[in-house]
Design a protein around this motif. Sequence first.
Motif: not given
Length: 231
Positions: A54-58, A201-202, A206-207, A211-215
């Motif tokens: 969440t903190a780094r999710g974006g 998720i390299p 952490h995605p 990409i996290a926003s689109r998923i």
Amino acid sequence: MIGLRLWRTVRIRRRRASGLVLLLACLGMFSITRNSYAEGLAPLKIVAFGTSLTARGGWQPALEAELAACLHRPVKVDSVAKSGETSLWALTQVDRVVAEQPDIILIEFYANDAALQRFVSLAQSRKNIGDILDQLRQRLPQARIIVMAMNPFSGLRGLIRPFVDSYISVHQAEAQKRGLEFVDHRPNWQRLAPDDLAAAIPDGSHPLPDIASRIIAPELVKHIAGNNCGE
């Protein structure tokens, strides 16, 4: 005779033009009224309560924008989150969440509990999330509480979480036991091709925020708004 026909044609065209102008004016008034109504509403307040996912999710800005567009009202997403923390830390942060007086709370606290070096047993994790949910339900009785499972882990970050699915299962069970909601984002991640998933998720945990926003954002919009989107 020709003059009479011409006069009638002009009258008909004028009526049609007047009707079109009236229709456009009505549509304009509807748009202004709807926008004014949306501007007059208090924002839907969401608190995302979690770990680095969440903190780094974006993904929060995308959720704000997409849900606001769907509901035709302002949406504000704030976070109470910290990288590397567990449900033990979450227990100490409930006051912060309550102070925000959110309409919706999104919670994810299994990931670091499941890490072997964190030493949070499955039983302790289950008790902690249960206590957190009970406090939030008692102190924010009108809020929607949504427990989440986020993205899959891989590589070393997956190896140090060999029982992560069990942690997710007990958090889900505690939510459902209380009649609360659960959203599992993992199936949407797993629809990506293996190479695309690895690229998204390299570090194995952490995605990438875009990409996290689109998923994540569309799934939450669908879950929160149901069939109301676009109405």
